[in-house]
Design an enzyme around this catalytic site. Structure first.
Site, PDB file in Angstrom:
ATOM      1  CB  SER A  98      -0.939  -0.003   1.215  1.00 55.40           C
ATOM      2  OG  SER A  98      -0.237  -0.339   2.380  1.00 55.40           O
ATOM      3  CB  CYS A  99       4.495   1.861   0.518  1.00 55.72           C
ATOM      4  SG  CYS A  99       4.737   1.519   2.260  1.00 55.72           S
ATOM      5  CB  ILE A 100       3.077   6.136  -2.593  1.00 53.56           C
ATOM      6  CG1 ILE A 100       1.565   5.986  -2.560  1.00 53.56           C
ATOM      7  CG2 ILE A 100       3.489   7.005  -3.787  1.00 53.56           C
ATOM      8  CD1 ILE A 100       0.945   5.536  -3.861  1.00 53.56           C
ATOM      9  N   GLY A 111       0.439   1.839  -3.779  1.00 51.51           N
ATOM     10  CA  GLY A 111      -0.919   2.178  -3.367  1.00 51.51           C
ATOM     11  C   GLY A 111      -1.912   1.054  -3.585  1.00 51.51           C
TER      12      GLY A 111
END
Lengths: 121, 182
Positions: free
Chosen positions: B36-38, B103
């Site tokens: 979910s990190c960018i 994301g």
């Protein structure tokens, strides 16, 4: 008439965040996108405080502090540096140029508000 | 330590959450794995440099919808240190091109934090006048990113069926925004 603060930062996102934090404390906020625009604005305005970034095009924060301090009318104008930089050398350089204080991003709204109250007389 | 000193220089750097790197070194690959990190990859053709970060916004208090002020400040900081590092090496906002990756929403039915993070990054780039050239965000799979900062080339592959663990959501350090009056 509310107290006027000039914020100087080349990032529109950062200017918007500062505006939200400072207007929330009841201050009136004007903005410049670099040191040169700030100097142009200061030619016809007398804010109670300048909050400036360091890394900016045209005229950076160090240059802005030096140019402001070179004018006798701005001897007592508080200038807070708000920056992603944390090196002691840059901090010492800002202090030598005549900065009033140094704040490392990301800023904390409560700490920023406290510092603003302390330096605005 | 001696063996490290004589080993050939690595041309691959792995970025962990909260890190960023800017370089113009030929052949260097910046690599990272995103759930979910960018990751925002910036490349500036005129100065032949590029940079990448890897971040996740802090969770809003009490699981409230929308972004908290803390999230806004943390995300802004993650983007600003990357942009500043690019500017210092000669890039300009108007000539930089951005790619956004990550994301992912790893858990069906849960809060779409991946989409929230992608939305933040997109809004930042728009506000700061940095062109978004390519975006590969959302979906349910993790991604492996390999970015050549000197050329701007990016390779993005799905990492299927892996990385089900949510990363630790970032928090602002306690000393952030400390004020030193001279």
């Amino acid at each position: 008439m509310s107290i006027q603060i000039l914020t100087v930062d080349d990032s529109p996102s950062m200017r918007a965040l500062l505006r939200a934090a400072l207007t929330g404390e009841g201050y009136r906020v004007d903005e410049a996108e670099d040191g040169r625009s700030a100097m142009e604005w200061l030619a016809s305005n007398r804010p109670a405080l300048v909050i400036t970034d360091i890394n900016m095009p045209r005229l950076d924060g160090f240059g802005l502090i030096a140019e402001v301090r070179a004018q006798a009318q701005f001897n007592a104008l508080p200038i807070l540096v708000l920056t992603t930089e944390s090196s002691p050398e840059k901090k010492a350089r800002a202090r030598a140029a005549g900065a009033t204080g140094w704040i490392v991003k990301p800023f904390d709204p409560a700490k920023l508000a406290a510092a603003v109250r302390r330096v605005i007389h | 330590m001696l063996t490290l000193a004589i080993a050939p220089p690595s041309l691959r750097h792995t970025l962990m959450q909260g890190e960023h790197e800017v370089s113009g070194q030929d052949g260097l690959v910046l690599s990272t794995i995103l759930g979910s990190c960018i990751a925002c990859c910036l490349h500036d053709r005129s100065s032949a440099i590029g940079g990448m970060n890897h971040f996740l916004l802090p969770a809003p208090p009490n699981g409230l919808p929308g972004r908290s002020d803390d999230a806004e400040r943390y995300g802004l900081f993650a983007m600003e240190v990357l942009v500043n590092a690019m500017l210092k090496r000669g890039a300009t906002r108007s000539t930089m091109r951005a790619h956004l990756y990550g994301g992912a929403n790893l858990h069906v039915g849960m809060r779409a934090i991946g989409s929230e993070n992608a939305g933040f990054a997109r809004a930042f780039l728009a506000a700061d006048g940095i062109a978004l050239a390519h975006e590969d965000t959302g979906g349910g799979d993790a991604r492996r990113i390999e970015f050549q900062p000197a050329t701007g080339r990016v390779r993005c592959r799905a990492v299927v069926g892996r990385l089900r663990e949510e990363p630790v959501r970032a928090a602002l350090p306690a000393d952030s925004g400390d004020v030193e009056l001279f």
